[in-house]
Design an enzyme around this catalytic site. Sequence first.
Site, short mmCIF file in Angstrom:
data_model
loop_
_atom_site.label_atom_id
_atom_site.label_comp_id
_atom_site.label_asym_id
_atom_site.label_seq_id
_atom_site.Cartn_x
_atom_site.Cartn_y
_atom_site.Cartn_z
N LYS A 79 24.21 59.78 22.33
CA LYS A 79 23.93 61.18 21.97
C LYS A 79 23.29 61.90 23.15
O LYS A 79 22.45 61.32 23.85
CB LYS A 79 23.01 61.22 20.74
N SER A 154 22.53 66.19 12.92
CA SER A 154 22.92 66.70 14.23
C SER A 154 23.69 65.72 15.10
O SER A 154 24.27 66.13 16.09
CB SER A 154 21.67 67.14 14.99
N SER A 178 19.69 62.90 10.67
CA SER A 178 20.77 63.16 11.62
C SER A 178 21.60 61.94 11.98
O SER A 178 22.61 62.07 12.67
CB SER A 178 20.22 63.77 12.90
N1 GLN Z 1 19.51 68.30 9.66
C1 GLN Z 1 18.09 68.21 9.81
C2 GLN Z 1 17.58 69.43 10.51
O1 GLN Z 1 18.37 70.28 10.82
C3 GLN Z 1 17.75 66.97 10.55
C4 GLN Z 1 17.97 67.08 11.98
C5 GLN Z 1 17.71 65.80 12.69
O2 GLN Z 1 17.55 64.76 12.06
N2 GLN Z 1 17.63 65.87 14.01
O3 GLN Z 1 16.40 69.57 10.73
#
Ligand code: GLN
Length: 483
Positions: A79, A154, A178
Amino acid sequence: MDIINLSAWEIREKVVNREVTAREIVEAFLARIEEVDNEIKAFITIDKDGALSQADEIDKKIQNNKTVGSLAGIPIGIKDNIVTKDLRTTCGSKMLENYISPFDATVVEKIKAQDGIIIGKTNMDEFAMGTSTDTSYFGVTKNPANPKLIPGGSSGGSAAAVAAMEVPLSLGSDTGGSNTQPASFCGVVSIKPSFGLVSRNGLVSVANTLDTIGVFGKDVKDAAFLLNSISGFDKKDPTSINKEHETFIISNDSDNSNPDELIKGMRVGIPREIYQMELDSKVREKFEKAVEFFKSNGAIVEEISLPNLKYATETYIIISNGEAASNMARFDGLRYGYRAKEYDNLDELYIKSRTEGFGNEVKTRIILGTYFVSSANSKEYYNKALRVRTLIKNDFDKAFEDYDIILTPTAPILPFEANKKLPFEEKVRINAFTTLVNLAGLCALSVPTNPGEEIPVGLQIIGDRLKEINIIKAGIAFERMVK
Ligand code: GLN
């Protein structure tokens, strides 16, 4: 040999046994990336030459009868918020479009030391803020199960790369789901480890008390294999846990064991609060079926209560954005990344660089987070959220006195179409079951409930801190049940 269909385990075995060279492996995956990534857009940066030269080095070692590492010859996607000194680390943002880190993240060092091959950096929501991998400066990633759908986020690039067979393994990061949520949407497996098990050194922080680096694979065994290679104490991460951890690799013999041998007598909790929430009917159907699977294979399944589950989303929003706002302060046009071309004074340099360098999602969260932690409001918001976080953690501590794992759907809804703009409340609801895990520092695994069906639905298996072995065993058993 159909290389791209091999598991990571099989790749390593075949490379070590000289049935195939590491170069042939890398060439096959690069060809696959070439074939599909124009559409899927799982990668931001692809390191063709670097991957091939890493492969040649491994092949040379094998020819010279030298020992090779546990990840020998396996291509891995990283990532793009995990720093690499040979490749740019963009965090999906214009702010870091050309940023090259002076060092490798600890997990990257570990992968390299074990002869894993870093094939490229995967797409993500800008600075890991999002649920659909559609806030990236580098474009939207598509869901390989159906390119009209979002892949989740994400870490959508890392999930999609594995689902589209562009790599057998990848790394993501997880602050509020995420890792697990995109795995669920793309129909692959992900493990989000307990907070402190995997070093965060070199992970660009969003919310330091929630962030973890996690793994993606086609199946649980592959994901566990990579987790095992990157876990362990690191003195460069002050939150790293200095404790021996169990080895998570399940041996080849376990391939033939029956699901009931792995989960017989395992105590499984089902939070009754799940049913008080709005669930998509297909998610509900698959979840109920999963619960039945555990029951009929010898697990002891009982209803439990997590009374503070309903506060997870709000608590997460306050804590994650509060911490994110202060983490984003370092991107000021001076220390890192993008700098505006024209400015008349220092204030203008800051303001213009940040206005031009960040996208809307990041700006919104900085504004929100700054509000929550400002001296006028922090008592009412951030401090209160910390107290609710403790209540959530206590709920789990209590539950784990009597249960080995807890099951929930990974997400309450199905992956949606990319052009559909979800209302804010709906968007945050996606993470209702995953943010809990981060708030309490637990581990979780998402495993597909319906392989082969058109729209993937994931099951989340939650384990106590440092009890990855339980979720891995349960995940392997469940995989066999649904196959
Ligand atoms: N989808 C969640 C957010 O937007 C988690 C994001 C993440 O885990 N980096 O905060």
